[in-house]
Design an enzyme around this catalytic site. Structure first.
Site, PDB file in Angstrom:
ATOM      1  N   ARG A  63      -3.990  -2.744  13.222  1.00 22.87           N
ATOM      2  CA  ARG A  63      -5.460  -2.803  13.157  1.00 22.87           C
ATOM      3  C   ARG A  63      -5.893  -4.207  13.555  1.00 22.87           C
ATOM      4  NH1 ARG A  63      -4.425   0.502   8.552  1.00 22.87           N
ATOM      5  NH2 ARG A  63      -5.142   2.632   8.940  1.00 22.87           N
ATOM      6  N   TYR A  76       1.094  -5.547  13.149  1.00 24.19           N
ATOM      7  CA  TYR A  76       0.003  -4.825  12.493  1.00 24.19           C
ATOM      8  C   TYR A  76      -0.896  -4.137  13.511  1.00 24.19           C
ATOM      9  CZ  TYR A  76      -3.625  -3.852   9.057  1.00 24.19           C
ATOM     10  OH  TYR A  76      -4.520  -3.216   8.236  1.00 24.19           O
ATOM     11  N   GLU A 132       0.791  -1.230   0.000  1.00 24.02           N
ATOM     12  CA  GLU A 132       0.000   0.000   0.000  1.00 24.02           C
ATOM     13  C   GLU A 132       0.821   1.277   0.000  1.00 24.02           C
ATOM     14  OE1 GLU A 132      -2.338  -2.781   2.820  1.00 24.02           O
ATOM     15  OE2 GLU A 132      -0.275  -2.488   2.189  1.00 24.02           O
ATOM     16  N   ASP A 136      -6.444  -7.748   6.372  1.00 22.22           N
ATOM     17  CA  ASP A 136      -7.723  -7.459   7.005  1.00 22.22           C
ATOM     18  C   ASP A 136      -8.709  -7.180   5.873  1.00 22.22           C
ATOM     19  OD1 ASP A 136      -7.012  -4.967   6.074  1.00 22.22           O
ATOM     20  OD2 ASP A 136      -6.856  -4.024   8.043  1.00 22.22           O
ATOM     21  N   HIS A 170      -5.845 -11.667  14.220  1.00 23.41           N
ATOM     22  CA  HIS A 170      -4.440 -11.283  14.314  1.00 23.41           C
ATOM     23  C   HIS A 170      -3.958 -11.352  15.757  1.00 23.41           C
ATOM     24  CE1 HIS A 170      -5.162  -9.900  10.325  1.00 23.41           C
ATOM     25  NE2 HIS A 170      -5.940  -8.912  10.706  1.00 23.41           N
ATOM     26  N   GLU A 210      -9.943  -4.439   4.700  1.00 25.45           N
ATOM     27  CA  GLU A 210      -9.520  -3.340   3.830  1.00 25.45           C
ATOM     28  C   GLU A 210      -8.396  -3.788   2.904  1.00 25.45           C
ATOM     29  OE1 GLU A 210     -10.427   0.512   2.651  1.00 25.45           O
ATOM     30  OE2 GLU A 210     -11.310  -0.539   4.349  1.00 25.45           O
ATOM     31  N   ASP A 270      -2.286  -5.407   3.521  1.00 23.20           N
ATOM     32  CA  ASP A 270      -2.552  -5.848   4.893  1.00 23.20           C
ATOM     33  C   ASP A 270      -3.603  -6.957   4.939  1.00 23.20           C
ATOM     34  OD1 ASP A 270      -0.796  -3.899   5.761  1.00 23.20           O
ATOM     35  OD2 ASP A 270      -2.368  -2.403   6.022  1.00 23.20           O
TER      36      ASP A 270
END
Length: 878
Positions: free
Chosen positions: A323, A321, A9, A98, A368, A100, A96
């Protein structure tokens, strides 16, 4: 042969990952999402603009098909990605892990349509070991996660784009509504209503300082004549009286002072000593929300700042990570934590066995690990090379993670009752017998009056029958306090507890609330505005479900069930938006029934006026008494810093009564007035004779109360700006005050840009002289982020602004105006010449210009892939 293309990203993440990859890998950043729903009419393809649904960006008539476009600022990135793909032998989507991140990878796959093998590469930390492992364990796209994210995005768009236009028509242009945003605003409004309804109560008690063996003992009166003494929690917040059925003794000032005289000279004897051993266990490692809460409490960081800082730490390989809802630690993390404990604090401070935690949060996703320092061994904070905010946040994460594997703290809680005549006083103490995890970390509290539990309250050894001597006995007056406004930490805590939204979105939600004018943030408190009151009232009456915490939490649960495959996304959207009870029908039905005028005003209990919401902000409409003693209609601007909870009769009277005549200016003889404007109270010299020439004005500093303002103070305020004299290099210097406080400004003349510097704490804007002003102006100006310039290279020939050299988080750079350019590797701050700096800045300017002047490429519109349609190309058999 070709290379392996890895797409992440951000550039920072790309740089860190690249350092751990072998040769033959190319890493490119997508700069976040490469496609999204259109943000405005300019992004909607011309062919689609005639469609009624195109404004929303979702085809509600055809299975909620989203209209995806490539934003203007992402077209260059897409071109670079397609170019890199041409020579690639395989693609690894390393966004990532997740919802998103999965969604970004899916959009990349849809847009780039690679004809080479494509896989997902996932990891929770950016270390060599984690990246090596991720290369060996790639997987396919998880379409259930993609569907969950897409459904959430569509749902948020349907709510926002259906309700917001209604608010524009009925309340004010530019307002917005949101699925989680509107519920959060209502929480703030409900708390402010409670504060307005709150009735203050006063009560008295006695405090004594006793002494034994020269050790002071503080004790409070708890009982007199066999009757409990009233304290703050005994009062009803809505009446200001003792709660119904409460028979506590409400001491008045006179009684309290009479008791002081009565008890001071008597014998004070220890009546009972209660010792209660207790333990404290460490709190779990950080999740997204608890990190936001603790960083807000301890570092005064906003949720947005915390996430930005944590993102940087993650992408540079310092933490895992950021989030996550999980409080789980991997075996690797537990070993690393326990090793840190043993090395720093000794084996006695280790917990008997490795400690694991389970999340108690509603709708928690345990996918996670918790947020922790990255790697097999944790770098000590002082060994990271970090500084400032980055170091403070890393240290907070390090301490909390390490503390989770430490021994429990053992304490003894002491409660000592002391009798004197018919009165009983109580002293409380706390002995920390073994500090355990307190050595590393103690959690903060949302209540500033609650002491950290790691602090010891020492009492001397006391036994029943001991006689104590009073050093002082005082009568203490108290006043109950209204419920505290939400801080960012307490709002995040409430949202998580209620199961509203996702922790990863809290930062943007709070940021949006403040940015859109629904709340102001002052002294770490979120105060709702009058606009928030108006919008909340409309939504409560006409769309109660959308601002109900229980309903919103159920929506969140449904979205989570979509991600696990137990609920189908299409039927859910159909039932929410369509049909007789759907959102679209409800808005259409109610739009004609809603009286906009009724919601463009806010009536507050106990205020003899109406607050109206106008295009230029809120204003007051009420009555005032004119010079003839008659009651007449009156209007007045409402200062922007006054919130609904702060507005009272006194402020209303000041605003509606118009300008107050403070007297005549001693030098000019003109009238000096106190007036109120949208930016707060100000003083004015004389009247405006014509529209072109405004009279001199000066804002009131926050430390001066309007009701206490004197003519002398007003004259002093009106003395600014002060002409201090001429600068040795030409031009004049003035002392002024502005939005960011007092400062001096050097007007160089000849069309040159003025130069200014803020005053230091020791400087007084009304007293500063020319010599001191010149000293301040000689100090190099701070750059972006408060950085001090290392060198001033001067103004290039034909230029207007100086070029400075700065040291930033990514190394040395030169800056002129808004243009930055990095220094070549190996070039020091003292070595760079102005000619080299000009060349670097010119290259940067030309690259910026070329990226913004390229022709528009056609907007891309692609539909969604359903799970059955997804085809991730796999390596062919050899």
């Amino acid at each position: 042969m070709g290379h392996t293309l890895v797409i992440v990203e951000s550039p920072t993440k790309a740089r860190t990952i690249k350092s751990f990859l072998p040769k033959g890998f190319q890493v490119i950043a997508s700069m976040g999402h490469v496609r999204d729903l259109p943000k405005g009419a300019s992004e909607i393809p011309a062919a689609m603009k005639k469609e009624k649904w195109s404004r929303i960006g979702v085809n509600t008539a055809e299975d909620f098909e989203p209209l995806y476009v490539v934003p203007k600022d992402k077209k260059k990135v897409v071109r670079e990605l397609k170019s890199a793909l041409k020579d690639a032998k395989e693609v690894l989507l390393a966004t990532d892990e997740d919802r998103e991140g999965e969604s970004i990878s899916w959009h990349l796959l849809e847009l780039l349509k690679p004809k080479v093998p494509t896989k997902r590469m996932v990891f929770h930390e950016i270390t060599k070991q984690a990246i090596t492992k991720a290369l060996q364990k790639t997987r396919d796209l998880d379409m259930e996660l993609v569907h969950a994210q897409e459904t959430r995005r569509i749902l948020d768009r349907l709510v926002g784009y259906t309700l917001s236009p209604l608010l524009w028509k009925k309340v004010a242009w530019g307002l917005s509504a949101g699925r989680v945003q509107s519920v959060s605003v209502r929480l703030l409004v409900k708390r402010e209503r409670e504060r307005r309804a709150f009735q203050r109560a006063s009560y008295w008690d006695l405090k004594t300082i006793l002494e034994k063996n020269n050790v002071p003992i503080e004790a409070r009166l708890i009982n007199y004549a066999d009757q409990k003494i009233a304290k703050g929690s005994d009062f009803d917040e809505k009446t200001g009286k003792l709660k119904v059925g409460n028979k506590s003794n409400l001491l008045k000032e006179k009684e309290a002072k009479e008791l002081v005289t009565l008890l001071a000279a008597d014998k004070w004897i220890v009546k009972s000593v209660d010792k209660k051993p207790t333990i404290r266990k460490p709190v779990p490692p950080f999740t997204t929300s608890t990190l936001q809460q603790e960083a807000n409490r301890k570092m005064r960081l906003s949720a947005r700042e915390t996430m930005r800082c944590a993102q940087g730490l993650y992408e540079r390989g310092f933490i895992t990570y950021m989030r996550t809802d999980s409080v789980n630690l991997s075996e690797q993390a537990i070993r690393a934590s326990r090793k840190c404990v043993e090395l720093r604090y000794g084996k006695d401070y280790l917990s008997e066995a490795p400690r694991q935690f389970a999340s108690s949060t509603r709708n928690a996703q345990e996918a996670h690990e918790a947020i922790r320092p990255a790697g097999e061994t944790f770098r000590a904070p002082n060994d990271t090379g970090l500084n400032g905010r980055d170091l403070a946040l890393y240290e907070l994460i390090w301490k909390r993670t390490v503390a989770s594997q430490m021994a429990e703290a053992r304490l003894t809680m002491l409660s000592v009752d002391i009798s004197v005549r018919d009165a009983i006083f109580r002293a409380s103490g706390k002995n920390i017998d073994f500090p355990g995890f307190f050595r590393a970390y103690v959690e903060g509290s949302d209540d500033p009056e609650v002491a950290l539990e790691g602090q010891e309250i020492v009492l001397p050894v006391l036994n029943v029958g001991d006689v104590l001597s009073p050093k002082s006995v005082d009568a203490m007056g108290h006043e109950t306090k209204p419920p505290a406004r939400y801080s960012e930490a307490s709002l995040v805590k409430t949202l998580e507890k209620e199961g509203i939204g996702r922790p990863s979105t809290y930062a943007s939600i709070i940021g949006t609330i403040v940015d859109r004018g629904y709340a102001s943030l002052s002294a770490n408190s979120l105060a709702p505005t009058f606009t928030a009151f108006a919008v909340t009232s409309l939504l409560e009456e006409h769309f109660p479900d959308l601002v109900d915490t229980t309903f919103t939490a159920r929506m969140e649960s449904s979205l989570d069930e979509i991600s696990s495959g137990t609920v189908q996304w299409l039927p859910y959207l159909e039932s929410f938006y369509k049909g007789r009870k759907g959102l679209a029908a409800q808005v259409d039905k109610r739009e004609g029934d809603i009286d906009g005028k009724a919601y463009r005003k806010v009536d507050l209990e106990g205020i003899p006026c109406t607050v109206r919401i106008g295009s230029n902000g809120p204003w007051l409409e009420g009555k005032r008494i004119n010079e003839e003693g008659e009651e007449v209609d009156a209007k007045g601007n409402l200062p922007i810093d006054i919130t609904p909870g702060d507005l009272d009769e006194e402020k209303v009277k000041q605003i509606l009564d118009g300008p107050s005549d403070l007297g005549n200016h001693p030098d000019t003889g003109e009238k000096v007035y106190l007036r109120f404007g949208p930016w707060g109270p100000f003083v004015q010299l004389g009247e405006a004779l014509d529209k072109k020439e405004k009279p001199r004005r000066a804002s009131l500093p926050k430390n001066i109360k309007t009701q206490e303002l004197s003519l002398d103070e007003a004259v002093k305020l009106l003395s600014l700006p002060r002409l201090l004299g001429e600068h040795p290099d030409g031009g004049t210097i003035e002392a002024r005050t502005g939005q960011f406080g007092p400062y001096v400004v050097w007007d160089k003349g000849n069309g040159e840009k003025p130069d200014n510097r803020s005053l230091k704490k020791e400087d007084d804007v009304y007293e500063i002289d020319l010599k001191r002003a010149i000293e301040l102006l000689a100090i190099p100006k701070l750059g972006r982020g408060g950085r001090m310039a290392l060198r001033d290279l001067g103004v290039p020939k034909g230029g207007e602004e100086n070029i400075h050299v700065y040291n930033g988080p990514y190394g040395l750079y030169v800056k002129q105006g808004k243009i930055n350019a990095s220094l070549p590797k190996g070039k020091g701050a003292e070595e760079i010449t102005i000619e080299e700096a000009i060349q670097l800045l010119e290259v940067k300017k030309s690259s910026k210009t070329s990226s913004t002047t390229k022709k528009k490429s056609t907007t891309t519109k692609t539909g969604r892939l359903r799970a059955s349609q997804v085809k991730v190309i796999k390596p062919k058999d050899k």
